[in-house]
Design an enzyme around this catalytic site. Structure first.
Site, PDB file in Angstrom:
ATOM      1  CG  ASP A 189      -3.558  -1.765  -4.367  1.00 47.77           C
ATOM      2  OD1 ASP A 189      -4.494  -2.432  -3.905  1.00 47.77           O
ATOM      3  OD2 ASP A 189      -2.536  -1.470  -3.722  1.00 47.77           O
ATOM      4  CG  ASP A 191      -5.379  -1.067   1.597  1.00 46.10           C
ATOM      5  OD1 ASP A 191      -6.361  -0.370   1.284  1.00 46.10           O
ATOM      6  OD2 ASP A 191      -5.436  -1.969   2.449  1.00 46.10           O
ATOM      7  CD  GLU A 198      -1.389  -1.894   3.145  1.00 48.95           C
ATOM      8  OE1 GLU A 198      -2.291  -2.763   3.067  1.00 48.95           O
ATOM      9  OE2 GLU A 198      -0.680  -1.557   2.178  1.00 48.95           O
ATOM     10  CB  SER A 277      -9.153  -2.818  -2.551  1.00 54.49           C
ATOM     11  OG  SER A 277      -8.529  -2.833  -1.286  1.00 54.49           O
ATOM     12  N   GLY A 278      -7.622  -5.636  -2.101  1.00 55.15           N
ATOM     13  CA  GLY A 278      -7.659  -6.751  -1.174  1.00 55.15           C
ATOM     14  C   GLY A 278      -8.196  -6.323   0.175  1.00 55.15           C
ATOM     15  CG  ASP A 345       1.401  -1.026  -2.872  1.00 56.38           C
ATOM     16  OD1 ASP A 345       1.953  -1.207  -1.780  1.00 56.38           O
ATOM     17  OD2 ASP A 345       0.203  -1.309  -3.079  1.00 56.38           O
TER      18      ASP A 345
END
Length: 404
Positions: A189, A191, A198, A277-278, A345
């Site tokens: 991931d 962030d 973020e 990643s979002g 996370d």
């Protein structure tokens, strides 16, 4: 004497133990002394801690008439170099290790005697035997590895990982075997994992809506909101922001301590490394170039006429999407899914962590720590290397070699 004879349980053997201050030549000296009696070596183990050596040699016993002379000679040699010797008679080799072999990595910052005692007791209570202990690193955390036999890996993981946080340590339990270092793809991931930030909050700070975005982000990471809905809601708040902000956000991104070391070391070992990643490709593509990543996938902020439209384009990278991308990257890399490592996370990382051969919750929310294979709760991303059996000395030696 043949190998099969030396391993026979009926063959008389001697366990020769030498201990004292370490110095060059001790091992050669012991075996030079033993060579005069034509014994065969069955097993050897040596440990050096803070300059003190313990050297154990399991050898076949000489004819009975010569055993007393061998003992006297070894003791005399040891005294001549200011070492101590102990010789124990027995039969055959070491007892075979029990079925079910695992490697237990314990990370402490610091690693206390209390925590170590608790871990050892839990291993014993689960039916496991500690066959060997080895220190992997002394900083930025203390990392030790226990080789355990006699209990299934899953049962041992359940016994150890549940209460690890209460003991102030992180514990990873993996099956021993050749596959341990054959995990050739690591997917992270971004962030709050690869980076400390973020990304959407960095954009929001420039748009003056940081508090609103942070509140929605936190709820999404806790699993309280559908990720896709929360993504659209947060991105909508960025509508009208000038596209020049992208470069500013890139410059504000802070890598997690140890991120460069982790990636650099994995690449040297032949691993492929990717991120999902979002967040947004406007940042992940830059990270891919800067860090030499093999894969990167994220959402894309729509930009029209030099302005953010408040929308995203293309395939949404959400919880299910991250797991889907892990599988895609593994297929492209030619790596079985069982030999992949995923690090994340948030709740939207859970499917990816569970799909990977080893899922690592990095400074994660409670729901993620409880569901992942293992958790790391120190702020150093390169500690993941120790979970793969890579020592700090190996990392530093590789760095020094490259500098030369």
């Amino acid at each position: 004497m043949s190998a099969s004879q030396t391993s026979s349980p009926d063959v008389p053997t001697l366990l020769v133990k030498i201990f004292g201050k370490d110095r060059p030549g001790i091992t050669a000296g012991l075996f030079d002394t033993l060579a005069a009696y034509s014994v065969d070596v069955v097993d050897i183990e040596q440990v050096v801690t803070r300059g003190r050596m313990v050297l154990c040699a399991l050898v076949t016993a000489p004819p009975r008439a010569l055993e007393g002379d061998l003992r006297a000679t070894v003791h005399s040699w040891a005294e001549s170099i200011k070492m101590q010797a102990e010789i124990i008679s027995g039969l055959g080799d070491n007892r075979p290790r029990g079925l079910g072999r695992s490697l237990v990595t314990v990370l402490g910052h610091p690693l206390t005697a209390e925590a170590t005692a608790a871990i050892a007791a839990k291993i014993a209570k689960a039916g496991g035997n500690i066959d060997r202990i080895f220190r992997l690193a002394k900083y930025p955390v203390t990392a030790v590895e226990f080789a355990v036999s006699g209990v299934a890996t899953e049962a041992l993981r359940t016994a150890l990982v549940t209460d690890a946080a209460k003991l102030g340590v992180d514990v990873a339990v993996v099956a021993a075997g050749l596959h341990r270092r054959a995990q050739r793809l690591v997917v992270m991931d971004v962030d709050s994992t690869l980076i400390q930030d973020e990304v959407i909050e960095l954009f929001a700070a420039h748009a003056g809506c940081e508090d609103e975005v942070a509140e929605v982000t936190a709820a999404a990471m806790r699993g309280e909101l559908d990720f896709e809905q929360s993504l659209h809601a947060r991105v909508a708040l960025l509508e009208g922001l000038d596209a020049s902000v992208v470069d500013k956000v890139r410059s504000e991104v802070r890598l997690t301590p140890g991120a460069r070391t982790l990636i650099r070391t994995l690449k040297r070992l032949g691993f492929q490394v990717g991120v999902v990643s979002g967040g947004f490709t406007q940042v992940t593509d830059d990270l891919k170039d800067r860090l030499g990543l093999d894969f990167a996938q994220a959402n894309t902020l729509e930009i029209v006429d030099g302005k953010l439209t408040g929308k995203v384009t293309g395939e949404i990278v959400d919880r299910a999407g991250k797991a889907r991308l892990l599988r895609r990257f593994a297929a492209e890399a030619g790596v079985p899914l069982s030999q992949t490592v995923a690090i994340g996370d948030g709740a939207n990382d859970l499917d990816m962590l569970n799909a990977a051969g080893l899922g690592v919750a990095f400074n994660a929310k409670p729901v993620v720590r409880e569901a992942a294979h293992t958790a790391v709760n120190v702020p150093f991303l390169d500690t993941v290397l120790y979970l793969l059996g890579i020592t700090r000395e190996e990392v530093e030696a590789a760095d020094a070699h490259e500098e030369d």
